[in-house]
Design an enzyme around this catalytic site. Structure first.
Site, PDB file in Angstrom:
ATOM      1  N   SER A   1      24.472  98.720  57.332  1.00 47.43           N
ATOM      2  CA  SER A   1      23.484  99.021  58.376  1.00 47.43           C
ATOM      3  C   SER A   1      23.987 100.054  59.360  1.00 47.43           C
ATOM      4  CB  SER A   1      23.118  97.749  59.150  1.00 47.43           C
ATOM      5  OG  SER A   1      22.205  98.072  60.175  1.00 47.43           O
TER       6      SER A   1
ATOM      7  N   LYS B   1      21.942  90.806  55.164  1.00 44.71           N
ATOM      8  CA  LYS B   1      21.404  92.123  55.549  1.00 44.71           C
ATOM      9  C   LYS B   1      19.881  92.067  55.664  1.00 44.71           C
ATOM     10  CE  LYS B   1      21.207  96.537  56.435  1.00 44.71           C
ATOM     11  NZ  LYS B   1      19.907  97.046  56.151  1.00 44.71           N
TER      12      LYS B   1
ATOM     13  N   HIS C   1      19.098  90.411  58.815  1.00 41.02           N
ATOM     14  CA  HIS C   1      19.367  91.388  59.882  1.00 41.02           C
ATOM     15  C   HIS C   1      18.144  92.288  60.071  1.00 41.02           C
ATOM     16  CE1 HIS C   1      20.229  95.618  60.796  1.00 41.02           C
ATOM     17  NE2 HIS C   1      21.151  95.193  61.647  1.00 41.02           N
ATOM     18  N   ASN C   2      17.591  92.756  58.949  1.00 44.58           N
ATOM     19  CA  ASN C   2      16.423  93.630  59.043  1.00 44.58           C
ATOM     20  C   ASN C   2      15.215  92.891  59.601  1.00 44.58           C
ATOM     21  OD1 ASN C   2      18.135  95.476  57.860  1.00 44.58           O
ATOM     22  ND2 ASN C   2      16.575  96.289  56.493  1.00 44.58           N
TER      23      ASN C   2
HETATM   24  C1  6PG Z   1      19.659  99.515  58.810  1.00 44.45           C
HETATM   25  C2  6PG Z   1      18.176  99.659  58.621  1.00 44.45           C
HETATM   26  C3  6PG Z   1      17.906 100.290  57.297  1.00 44.45           C
HETATM   27  C4  6PG Z   1      16.540 100.893  57.172  1.00 44.45           C
HETATM   28  C5  6PG Z   1      15.473  99.882  57.016  1.00 44.45           C
HETATM   29  C6  6PG Z   1      14.143 100.327  57.534  1.00 44.45           C
HETATM   30  O1  6PG Z   1      20.098  98.380  58.956  1.00 44.45           O
HETATM   31  O2  6PG Z   1      20.331 100.538  58.806  1.00 44.45           O
HETATM   32  O3  6PG Z   1      17.546  98.431  58.698  1.00 44.45           O
HETATM   33  O4  6PG Z   1      18.189  99.331  56.309  1.00 44.45           O
HETATM   34  O5  6PG Z   1      16.272 101.772  58.193  1.00 44.45           O
HETATM   35  O6  6PG Z   1      15.376  99.638  55.634  1.00 44.45           O
HETATM   36  O7  6PG Z   1      13.273  99.376  57.120  1.00 44.45           O
HETATM   37  P1  6PG Z   1      11.726  99.570  57.081  1.00 44.45           P
HETATM   38  O8  6PG Z   1      11.448 100.846  56.349  1.00 44.45           O
HETATM   39  O9  6PG Z   1      11.247  98.372  56.344  1.00 44.45           O
HETATM   40  O10 6PG Z   1      11.304  99.636  58.501  1.00 44.45           O
END
Ligand code: 6PG
Length: 495
Positions: free
Chosen positions: A129, A184, A187-188
């Site tokens: 991330s 992860k 986390h998202n």
């Molecule tokens: C991170 C972000 C990364 C990404 C997401 C965006 O932790 O660096 O979360 O994984 O920017 O996948 O997710 P969406 O496109 O679903 O908003």
């Protein structure tokens, strides 16, 4: 020629930046991309003169690697990951390691781990991330897989990861097979929740007549050195809201369409929560809001058909800013409490053996939800590893008790002004429900189920005795009322 320490497959921005990050810490990195042009452009561009070895077929990629081979996939989740694993297998030997650094679905990771370990190949599914910048300068890394697999890359991961303010690297062994990708994904989900909560507050401010730069100033203040809300997402909200629309005097935020897309991890978080019976109303509200945002046409049509009367804010603006500040903090605690409850349930269901305090530690820097607040979560779980819920941690419980009326007020005023606040209300209602020894709605629906479907119900000792009645062996007693029989006799169901 010196052999490469590690390989990165996938030369989109995350793969390129991770390769550069590794190289900058003294590693020799072999790179490969399905379309050769991207590898060539990278090798002839920013990677020129660096210890980066471009390769144009997978055999060559494996050949230039030191043994045991360590190959990190930075490709789109789903079929591309399976395809690369399949193609690599012919060149790998037992003891070699494949790492999937994309946002893969954790059940895919469990499946891949099992399939590969049957062939003696080690496999790590890891969350990475921090976006493009994080990948280049230091992401938070959440690896799951065999512990011996982790040991092979522990040093590299520690070297390339972000460091928290106390110097600790933002990486740690998360657990077996799908653990890293589950963490992860969650986390998202939490990231979605944070973004939605901030968005609702910002929209409320806008609705009470504040301009984007005024709101940006508030956000900048909330990101102050010792502010409880200080976080990367608050920081970039402040920064992005000051941005002007190119070539005009308008703010960019006022010209950006109200459509938030998503790639799937938030949805997976909610799906897992549904499967594991863990309520995550704030995170679900964030996903639902993104869904509603995407149906712009429907909203445009509906706005013409149905006018919702709403009031105008007439209170004290300054006071409301303070109310919103504490309301947002409580809503955030509630949202993290939900995410953590999900992690704990998954840990049990999938034997991930997750350590919440250590996970919160990894999230302190590098990742999108990085915030000072995470330090408090770590401390809470270090002090009391068996906390029933994050909201029970004395520091958070105290704040919530003293300030909950601000979240109540925020939700009330927002609704009076016609501002939807799905996530803020979700956070509030979660707190109200989880602290209710008796959930009145549940009593009603339990009775309804028994009435129409003879599904049975449990009893409590009385309104002042909320514990469920048990028999002498400690088993829950179950009852059914014969609703259609005259006199409606009650029966105890014995199983
Ligand atoms: C991170 C972000 C990364 C990404 C997401 C965006 O932790 O660096 O979360 O994984 O920017 O996948 O997710 P969406 O496109 O679903 O908003």
């Amino acid at each position: 020629m010196k052999k490469a320490d590690i390989a990165v497959i996938g030369m989109e921005v995350m793969g390129r930046n991770l390769a550069l990050n590794m190289e900058s810490r003294g590693y020799t990195v072999a790179v490969y991309n399905r379309t050769a042009e991207k590898t060539k452009a990278f090798a002839d561009g920013v990677a020129k003169g660096k210890n980066i070895i471009p390769t144009y077929d997978l055999k060559n990629l494996v050949d230039v690697l030191d043994s045991p081979k360590k190959i990190m996939l930075m490709v789109k989740e789903g079929q591309p990951v399976d395809n690369f694993i399949e193609s690599l297998l012919q060149y790998l030997k037992p003891g070699d390691l494949i790492i999937d650094g994309g946002n893969s679905f954790f059940k895919d990771t469990i499946r891949r781990n099992k399939m590969l370990s049957e062939k003696g190949i080690l496999f790590i599914g890891t969350g990475v991330s921090g976006g493009e910048e994080g990948a280049l300068k230091g992401p938070a890394i959440m690896p799951g897989g065999q512990i011996e697999a982790y040991k092979l890359v522990e040093k590299i991961f520690k070297d390339i990861s972000a460091k928290a303010y106390d110097g600790e690297p933002c990486v740690d062994y998360i657990g077996p097979d799908g653990a890293g990708h589950f963490v992860k994904t969650t986390h998202n989900g939490i990231e979605y929740g944070d973004m939605q909560l901030i968005g609702e507050v910002v929209w409320f401010f806008k609705n009470v007549g504040m301009k984007a730069d005024e709101i940006a100033d508030i956000m900048a203040e909330w990101n102050g050195e010792s502010d409880i809300l200080r976080s990367y997402l608050i920081e970039i909200t402040a920064d992005s809201m000051k941005q002007k629309h190119q070539g005009s005097d308008e703010f960019l935020v006022d010209r950006v369409a109200d459509i938030t897309r998503m790639k799937g991890t938030g949805t997976w978080t909610v799906q897992s929560a549904l499967e594991l019976l863990v309520p995550v109303p704030t995170i679900a509200a964030a996903v639902f809001s993104r869904e509603m945002s995407q149906d712009k046409e429907l909203r445009l049509a509906m706005a013409k058909k149905l006018t919702i009367p709403s009031g105008k804010f007439s209170g004290d603006k300054k006071e409301m800013i303070n109310v919103a500040h504490d309301a947002l903090y409580i809503a955030k605690i509630s949202s993290y409490a939900q995410g953590i409850a999900l992690l704990q349930a998954a840990s049990k269901a999938y034997n991930f053996n997750l350590n919440i305090g250590r996970i919160a530690k990894i999230w302190r820097a590098g990742c999108i939800i990085r915030a000072q607040f995470l330090d408090e979560i770590t401390k809470a779980y270090e002090a009391e590893p068996d906390l029933p819920n994050l909201l029970a941690a004395p520091k958070f419980a105290g704040f919530v008790e003293r300030n909950i009326e601000k979240l109540v007020k925020f939700v009330g005023v927002a609704h009076q002004c016609g501002v939807p606040a799905l996530a803020m209300s979700g956070s509030l209602d979660y707190i109200l429900q989880i602290t209710s020894p008796i959930m009145p709605s549940a009593q009603v629906s339990a009775l309804q189920r028994d009435y129409f479907g003879a599904h049975g119900y449990f009893k409590i000792g009385g309104q002042d005795k909320p514990e469920v009645m048990v028999n002498q062996e400690g088993k829950i007693r179950e009852f059914h009322t014969e609703w259609l029989v005259p006199g409606r006799p009650e029966k105890e169901i014995t199983k």
